[in-house]
Design a protein around this motif. Structure first.
Motif, short mmCIF file in Angstrom:
data_model
loop_
_atom_site.label_atom_id
_atom_site.label_comp_id
_atom_site.label_asym_id
_atom_site.label_seq_id
_atom_site.Cartn_x
_atom_site.Cartn_y
_atom_site.Cartn_z
N ARG A 11 0.68 -1.35 -0.08
CA ARG A 11 -0.15 0.13 -0.16
C ARG A 11 0.61 1.21 -0.04
N THR A 12 0.43 2.25 -0.63
CA THR A 12 1.02 3.62 -0.66
C THR A 12 0.06 4.50 -0.42
N ILE A 13 -0.39 5.38 -1.20
CA ILE A 13 -1.35 6.49 -0.75
C ILE A 13 -2.82 6.14 -1.04
N ASP A 14 -2.89 4.93 -1.37
CA ASP A 14 -4.58 4.60 -1.48
C ASP A 14 -4.92 4.19 -0.32
N VAL A 15 -6.32 3.89 -0.41
CA VAL A 15 -6.97 3.72 1.12
C VAL A 15 -6.67 2.35 1.36
N VAL A 16 -6.62 2.01 2.70
CA VAL A 16 -6.27 0.77 3.23
C VAL A 16 -7.61 0.20 3.22
N PRO A 17 -8.04 -0.96 2.56
CA PRO A 17 -9.45 -1.47 2.85
C PRO A 17 -9.52 -2.14 4.22
N ASP A 18 -10.95 -2.47 4.81
CA ASP A 18 -11.07 -3.13 6.04
C ASP A 18 -10.38 -4.47 6.11
N MET A 83 -9.68 7.86 8.24
CA MET A 83 -9.40 8.03 6.78
C MET A 83 -8.85 6.60 6.18
N GLY A 84 -7.90 6.03 6.80
CA GLY A 84 -7.21 4.96 6.08
C GLY A 84 -6.23 5.24 4.99
N LEU A 85 -5.62 6.72 5.35
CA LEU A 85 -4.84 7.23 4.55
C LEU A 85 -3.64 7.78 4.99
N PRO A 86 -2.35 8.02 3.96
CA PRO A 86 -1.34 8.69 4.98
C PRO A 86 -1.76 10.34 5.31
N GLN A 87 -1.24 10.56 6.13
CA GLN A 87 -1.53 12.11 6.44
C GLN A 87 -1.71 13.00 5.35
N MET A 311 6.21 8.72 1.00
CA MET A 311 4.65 9.01 0.69
C MET A 311 4.35 10.45 0.51
N CYS A 312 5.05 11.41 0.93
CA CYS A 312 4.96 13.00 0.41
C CYS A 312 5.29 12.99 -1.01
N ALA A 313 6.49 12.66 -1.39
CA ALA A 313 6.90 12.66 -2.61
C ALA A 313 6.03 11.99 -3.81
#
Length: 478
Positions: A11-18, A83-87, A311-313
């Protein structure tokens, strides 16, 4: 990282699924406690004494700063499970899909700076363990170790945090006993009875503690986003806050006491922070053990820097390429490239570390407190935890390309702090009136929130409820 089984995170910047959510809030405590029980936090605490504060007031100021800054930091962490997302991807809700790239670039610079300063100290510890003198040897080895952990990703970073927690308690506990023993009853009581309160250095200590915590804000949710979606926000908040504040306050208190030891201010600690701590430990084999403790603690937080920097890049680039998923090979190359730059900076900055680090931390306060204020006001007061997550990846969607209200408020928040700055190269006029006290970070938080809230309340149009992607893996890859 399906089912949490993959060796290398995907996973990167996509939503982490349940189906891939796992862990407990306690994991946030061990990660942030371990990440803060380390040499750079010790140096940060020592700075308050080196630049003029008496140890007692330095410790009180540092603790207050950590408590206040930790509240802001932990409020960001509580966003992760929801959110399940990086900040920083969530900043698109405030700044626009393309506009979020502006604070993101500054965050990447922050990661590079912290990675470099941490690498300087860790390189010294590795050189001491190996018995070599060339500074580049330890710096390069530490860079390679960091790359390995950051590439493995989220799960291994949390494992390392648990190890660092145990090692940090043992190592810093031993050092605390040694410091108290060297201070002795008379010197120790003298630090209390003879303490002189100076408002300027006291506020500097608060700023150093608060700045330490606030700079975790742009990436803290990266490490809570895998928690189950129904994890109570309060549990995530308190676990993160307690781990970070207790760990950093302990380390900074130790640093303030070390800087008060005889000989520390006369060149011993200032000239070689790692070597001074090794001698304090007693030298010989025990010093080697303490050097290893230093490396493990710094490896934990440096992995956070490399992981967050990547992640930010990716978040920055994906705004323009519409990419939300990156293959493992490209991910590894990007992390290695980031760390290569940080190693180069470390080699260049090692000569005047303390002055560089103080100015770096205080400068970061100026550029990140407005971002924190905007993000938190929007999340908790404007959007109220309701976001259209698919629109984060669409410049023509709900959040648009550029949100000029947020960007203008952010610029205003930075500018309003300038008269309150106390930097080596510039001291603001109001700072002079305050006798040199730097309260710019507090101005940045309060003024930015006061400007942004009424404007955003009139213009923002959040959805009625949180909107998640139907298929988290249906993304464009590169």
């Amino acid at each position: 990282m399906a089912g949490g089984a993959a060796m290398v995170e995907t996973r990167t910047i996509d939503v982490v699924p349940d189906g891939e959510r796992h862990g407990r809030p306690l994991n946030q405590f061990t990660l942030w406690f371990g990440a803060n029980m380390q040499i750079t936090a010790i140096v940060d605490g020592a700075l308050a004494v080196v630049f003029g504060a008496d140890a007692l007031w330095a410790i009180i100021g540092l603790t207050i700063g950590n408590i206040l800054g930790g509240i802001v930091m932990a409020l960001h962490s509580a966003q992760g499970p929801r959110m399940g997302l990086p900040q920083m991807i969530s900043s698109r809700a405030q700044f626009g899909v393309l506009g979020a790239a502006i604070p993101l670039v500054l965050v990447i610079v922050m990661y590079l700076g912290f990675a470099a300063t941490g690498t300087v100290l860790s390189g010294q510890a590795i050189n001491a363990i190996l018995g070599v003198d060339a500074p580049w040897v330890g710096i390069v080895i530490f860079g390679l170790l960091t790359a390995a952990i950051a590439i493995l990703g989220y799960k291994f970073i949390h494992h390392l945090g648990r190890i660092a927690t145990v090692v940090g308690i043992l190592g810093l506990g031993y050092l605390s006993v040694r410091v108290l023993g060297q201070l002795g009853p008379s010197t120790g009581s003298g630090l209390i009875t003879n303490a002189h309160f100076d408002v300027v250095t006291f506020l500097l200590a608060i700023s150093l503690g608060a700045g330490w915590q606030l700079t975790f804000g742009p990436y803290v949710a990266d490490y809570s986003r895998y928690l189950p979606r129904d994890t109570p926000a309060s549990k995530t908040f308190w676990a993160t806050w307690a781990g970070s504040v207790v760990g950093s306050s302990w380390a900074m208190t130790l640093g303030a006491l070390i800087a008060s030891l005889p000989g520390a201010a006369d060149g011993g600690f200032l000239a070689n922070q790692v070597g001074f701590i090794g001698k304090l430990a007693g030298g010989g084999l025990i010093a080697l053990v303490i050097y290893l403790v230093i490396v493990i603690g710094k490896l934990t937080v440096n992995s956070l820097n490399a992981y967050g920097g990547f992640m930010c890049a990716l978040t920055t680039v994906s705004a323009f390429t519409k990419t939300t998923y990156v293959r493992k090979g490209i991910r590894a190359v990007a992390i290695c490239a980031f760390l290569a730059v940080s190693v180069i900076i470390a080699l260049a900055a090692s000569a005047d570390f303390l002055t560089y680090f103080k100015n770096f931390v205080l400068l970061l306060l100026m550029v990140f407190t407005p971002w924190s204020a905007i993000n938190l006001v929007d999340y908790y007061l404007i959007s109220r935890e309701r976001f259209d997550i698919p629109a984060f990846y669409d410049a023509h969607g709900r959040y648009g390309s550029w949100n000029w209200i947020a960007l203008g408020t952010y610029a205003a928040g930075v500018v309003l702090q300038i008269p309150f700055l106390a930097q080596t190269l510039y001291t603001g006029p109001i700072t002079d009136l305050l006798g040199g006290a730097d309260i710019s970070w507090l101005v940045g938080l309060v003024a930015t929130a006061a400007i942004y809230y009424p404007l955003a309340r009139r213009t923002a149009h959040p959805p009625q409820q949180m909107i998640y992607p139907n298929d988290d893996r249906e993304t464009i890859s590169v």
